[in-house]
Design an enzyme around this catalytic site. Sequence first.
Site, PDB file in Angstrom:
ATOM      1  N   THR A 171       0.817  -1.220   0.000  1.00 28.92           N
ATOM      2  CA  THR A 171       0.000   0.000   0.000  1.00 28.92           C
ATOM      3  C   THR A 171       0.840   1.253   0.000  1.00 28.92           C
ATOM      4  O   THR A 171       0.462   2.266  -0.581  1.00 28.92           O
ATOM      5  CB  THR A 171      -0.914  -0.009   1.241  1.00 28.92           C
ATOM      6  N   TYR A 218      -8.119   0.100  -3.019  1.00 22.56           N
ATOM      7  CA  TYR A 218      -7.200   0.759  -3.970  1.00 22.56           C
ATOM      8  C   TYR A 218      -6.290  -0.303  -4.580  1.00 22.56           C
ATOM      9  O   TYR A 218      -6.338  -1.481  -4.209  1.00 22.56           O
ATOM     10  CB  TYR A 218      -6.340   1.803  -3.230  1.00 22.56           C
ATOM     11  N   SER A 248       1.590  -7.649  -0.765  1.00 28.71           N
ATOM     12  CA  SER A 248       2.396  -8.596   0.026  1.00 28.71           C
ATOM     13  C   SER A 248       1.687  -9.898   0.385  1.00 28.71           C
ATOM     14  O   SER A 248       2.326 -10.838   0.862  1.00 28.71           O
ATOM     15  CB  SER A 248       2.897  -7.925   1.303  1.00 28.71           C
ATOM     16  N   THR A 259       1.573  -4.448   4.175  1.00 24.38           N
ATOM     17  CA  THR A 259       1.429  -4.741   5.604  1.00 24.38           C
ATOM     18  C   THR A 259       0.892  -6.141   5.866  1.00 24.38           C
ATOM     19  O   THR A 259       1.049  -6.659   6.962  1.00 24.38           O
ATOM     20  CB  THR A 259       0.468  -3.730   6.255  1.00 24.38           C
ATOM     21  N   ASP A 260       0.273  -6.782   4.869  1.00 25.16           N
ATOM     22  CA  ASP A 260      -0.336  -8.094   5.132  1.00 25.16           C
ATOM     23  C   ASP A 260       0.676  -9.119   5.635  1.00 25.16           C
ATOM     24  O   ASP A 260       0.377  -9.867   6.569  1.00 25.16           O
ATOM     25  CB  ASP A 260      -1.005  -8.641   3.861  1.00 25.16           C
ATOM     26  N   LYS A 267       0.065  -7.734  12.747  1.00 25.68           N
ATOM     27  CA  LYS A 267      -0.995  -6.834  12.249  1.00 25.68           C
ATOM     28  C   LYS A 267      -2.273  -7.177  12.999  1.00 25.68           C
ATOM     29  O   LYS A 267      -2.719  -8.321  12.978  1.00 25.68           O
ATOM     30  CB  LYS A 267      -1.155  -7.009  10.742  1.00 25.68           C
ATOM     31  N   GLU A 305      -1.477 -29.155  26.801  1.00 29.93           N
ATOM     32  CA  GLU A 305      -2.708 -29.727  26.213  1.00 29.93           C
ATOM     33  C   GLU A 305      -2.421 -30.929  25.316  1.00 29.93           C
ATOM     34  O   GLU A 305      -3.298 -31.441  24.642  1.00 29.93           O
ATOM     35  CB  GLU A 305      -3.405 -28.646  25.380  1.00 29.93           C
TER      36      GLU A 305
HETATM   37  N1  DGL Z   1      -2.533  -5.951  -0.343  1.00 24.77           N
HETATM   38  C1  DGL Z   1      -2.027  -5.520   0.959  1.00 24.77           C
HETATM   39  C2  DGL Z   1      -0.504  -5.715   1.017  1.00 24.77           C
HETATM   40  O1  DGL Z   1       0.150  -5.443   0.019  1.00 24.77           O
HETATM   41  C3  DGL Z   1      -2.317  -4.082   1.184  1.00 24.77           C
HETATM   42  C4  DGL Z   1      -2.116  -3.734   2.603  1.00 24.77           C
HETATM   43  C5  DGL Z   1      -0.958  -2.803   2.809  1.00 24.77           C
HETATM   44  O2  DGL Z   1       0.117  -2.890   2.169  1.00 24.77           O
HETATM   45  O3  DGL Z   1      -1.106  -2.008   3.723  1.00 24.77           O
HETATM   46  O4  DGL Z   1      -0.011  -6.110   2.069  1.00 24.77           O
END
Ligand code: DGL
Length: 362
Positions: free
Chosen positions: A45, A59, A92, A125-126, A198, A319
Amino acid sequence: MGKKVLRITALICLLVFILTLQTGMVVAAPTAKLPNIKILATGGTIAGAGVSSTQTVGYKAAVTPVDALINNVPELKKIANVSGEQISQIASENMTNEIWLKLAKRVNELLSTDDVDGIVITHGTDTLEETAYFLNLVVKSRKPVVLVGAMRPATSMSADGPMNLYRAVVLAGSKEAIGKGVLVMLNDQISSARDVTKTNTSNLDTFRAPELGFLGYIQNETVSFYRQPTRKHTVDTEFDVMNLTELPRVDIVYGYANNTRVMLDAAVAAGAKGIVHAGTGNGSINVNVKPAIEDALKKGVVIVRSSRVGNGIVTRNGEFDDDKYNTVVSDTLNPQKARVLLMLALTKTTDPQEIQRMFWEY
Ligand code: DGL
């Protein structure tokens, strides 16, 4: 006559000096040497673009090239000598082992030279937390490596990417970040690669270590650490990927009510060398899944018990009888982090007791 000429000459010199001062042409006293920071871009992003200034979801990620990311933040030039390289241009969720290996090799190559003081990696961020932890275990330098992303594309109002990138460069060029392992920088908050995750699908402050907390903060250009990692990382790790061209296959299977052995059997059939079981609670395994675990172990697959819960220690022999079945527990690593460590562990050994040691140390 002589005195008059002298007076006029002195006046002209004074005027020239004042003029050059105002135009800035006078060479100021040398400023402190700026750090050399390399920015490696992978997509996400932070390189994303929307169709309006109010669009913050839906987006297109991974559009803007690294040089444009740098040019969009001209303030970077005041705090570092920055240059960029495009390692990949992906959202990502599509991160691959091949890009991880390419990234790790390039980071180690760059940091082994005297003219690179730190590295910033722009990333979606993923899966940012997974890449950060992978690098935390394979980068062989004490120099700062900082992963940064954004939760809003650069086209949106109050985009967070430019400021996150600026702070990441401040952090990567700081003395305070040296020797702290791979770091994650978003929202003025500094997190450790091992513990950060995250926690929200779309909020700006999504990266947290819910119970173990941030390592510190940045305000303006001031870096403040309050804690530091306690587990082995970077120069202290035993993992080396420089000569690897692939990583062992490790899959994650999820625990839930009314579970069956189907997904675990499928992972084994697909050739998984290791399986992380994201169990309920303290890493519990459904009674229907246990026979699949036993069959996988007989085939030499290494099983790590993690938890879908996200916080807390998965207790060895709590467990599940780990001693009897020779399974491994993930300690506090969540399933996606446990998968990273298990992949690297399997490049060294298939001995579950050796691998358990690694989960206690990293
Ligand atoms: N498709 C997600 C990624 O590339 C978008 C989220 C982001 O980068 O914040 O991880």
